[in-house]
Design an enzyme around this catalytic site. Structure first.
Site, mmCIF file in Angstrom:
data_model
loop_
_atom_site.group_PDB
_atom_site.id
_atom_site.type_symbol
_atom_site.label_atom_id
_atom_site.label_comp_id
_atom_site.label_asym_id
_atom_site.label_seq_id
_atom_site.Cartn_x
_atom_site.Cartn_y
_atom_site.Cartn_z
ATOM 1 N N CYS A 84 26.187 43.068 15.891
ATOM 2 C CA CYS A 84 26.746 43.874 14.755
ATOM 3 C C CYS A 84 27.597 45.115 14.880
ATOM 4 O O CYS A 84 28.866 44.961 13.992
ATOM 5 C CB CYS A 84 25.332 44.209 13.895
ATOM 6 N N HIS A 127 20.984 48.895 12.385
ATOM 7 C CA HIS A 127 21.773 47.688 12.349
ATOM 8 C C HIS A 127 22.888 48.010 11.127
ATOM 9 O O HIS A 127 22.654 49.003 10.150
ATOM 10 C CB HIS A 127 20.934 46.697 11.598
ATOM 11 N N HIS A 160 27.365 40.481 8.125
ATOM 12 C CA HIS A 160 26.661 41.266 9.203
ATOM 13 C C HIS A 160 26.478 40.251 10.421
ATOM 14 O O HIS A 160 26.420 38.975 10.059
ATOM 15 C CB HIS A 160 25.593 42.121 9.148
#
Length: 325
Positions: free
Chosen positions: A224, A278, A290
């Site tokens: 990510c 994240h 993402h």
């Protein structure tokens, strides 16, 4: 006067007699073909080989017809399971997705029925034709009745949060990620105009479907934070490597209210591991892109889905228009 038997009939009778002891057939091991069924589906249902079905029924090819009475070979080491006695949970039902867990993944699949095609399956389950072909390694749109199509693969874990670096242990962030000290907070870059920001979102979407790979930084696989870093590098912004470092670096530009997010902002989420983060890129309409470890690829998700809604920390602004400031 006795009529002479046709030699071909004699051969067939002898073959039939020879086959009987091999398969230990009895009157109960018979099945009437239903509409839409084929040899592949029947072989899976009764755990027998297609070749054995063809041999014992003297079939020259795989073609069978509804209402046809066929013999199911019994190998002698297990009892034939009659179709009507199979529990409803194991039956293939029209429009139903089969769920199974394998190697830590939850796999959703569908068994092709008569009349199905990729277009109808795509519309029925809300999965694009391209995605179905990718998941199943299909080079064409040809399907066979009884064929099993994978519709999705999901890892039974939270989003993996990547902290690659040199492998040193991660120091926990402060409670709720507040009050992170910064010696030299960055200045927010300016978009050259709405056209550049629109182009940015188009570039972001070209990465959809790129495989997820923890620690990866190429189109063969990335995580990510690498995805975010690579996108912004195209637009001359150099971000730190990991999601946690990115959040620390941009903390002074934090956006706490979702309504204030703009296209191009980064969105950060926490997981069960409080020291990890994240990250994704906001693209408008409450959506973000993402690199998802759960789905194994770069994809679009919604901020209002329960998983991300309860884990949302904040957004941060990397570049802005004059109207955003």
């Amino acid at each position: 006067m006795m009529r002479r038997l046709n030699p071909l009939k004699v051969i067939l009778i002898v073959l039939f007699i020879l086959l009987i002891p091999c398969f230990k057939l009895n009157a109960e091991n018979r099945y009437i073909v239903k509409k839409g069924e084929n040899l592949y589906e029947i072989s899976k249902q009764f755990h027998v080989k297609i070749e054995d079905l063809k041999k014992v029924n003297q079939l020259k090819d795989d073609k069978i017809l509804p209402g046809q009475n066929i013999i199911i070979p019994n190998y002698g080491n297990k009892e034939i399971v009659k179709r009507d006695s199979i529990s409803s949970t194991n039956k293939v039902q029209k429009g139903k997705v089969n769920l199974e867990k394998k190697d830590g993944e939850k796999i959703e699949s569908y068994t092709i029925r008569s009349g199905d095609n990729l277009f109808s399956i795509s519309k029925k389950f809300g999965v694009s034709i391209e995605e179905i072909k990718r998941l199943n390694g299909l080079n064409s749109e040809r399907l066979k009745v009884g064929q099993k199509l994978i519709l999705s693969k999901k890892k039974n874990v939270d989003e993996e949060i990547e902290e690659i670096g040199d492998g040193d242990p991660i120091e926990p962030l402060q409670s709720e990620f507040d009050q992170i000290p910064q010696d030299n907070p960055p200045t927010i870059e300016k978009w050259k105009g709405e056209e550049e920001r629109t182009l940015f979102i188009r570039v972001v979407k070209t990465f959809l479907g790129v495989p997820y790979k923890l620690g990866g930084m190429t189109l063969r696989g990335l995580d990510c934070s690498a995805f975010v870093k690579k996108i912004y590098e195209i637009f001359n912004v150099n971000l730190p490597r990991t999601a946690r470092e990115q959040f620390r670096y941009l903390f002074s530009k934090k956006i706490e209210k979702k309504e204030e997010l703009r296209e191009g902002d980064l969105v950060f989420f926490k997981t069960r591991r409080n020291s990890n983060l994240h990250v994704g890129i906001y693209i408008g309409n409450n959506q973000f892109v993402h690199a998802s470890s759960r789905n194994g690829e770069v994809k679009i998700d919604h901020l209002d889905t329960p998983y991300f809604q309860k884990r949302f920390i904040s957004g941060v602004r990397v570049k802005e228009l004059e109207v955003d400031s």
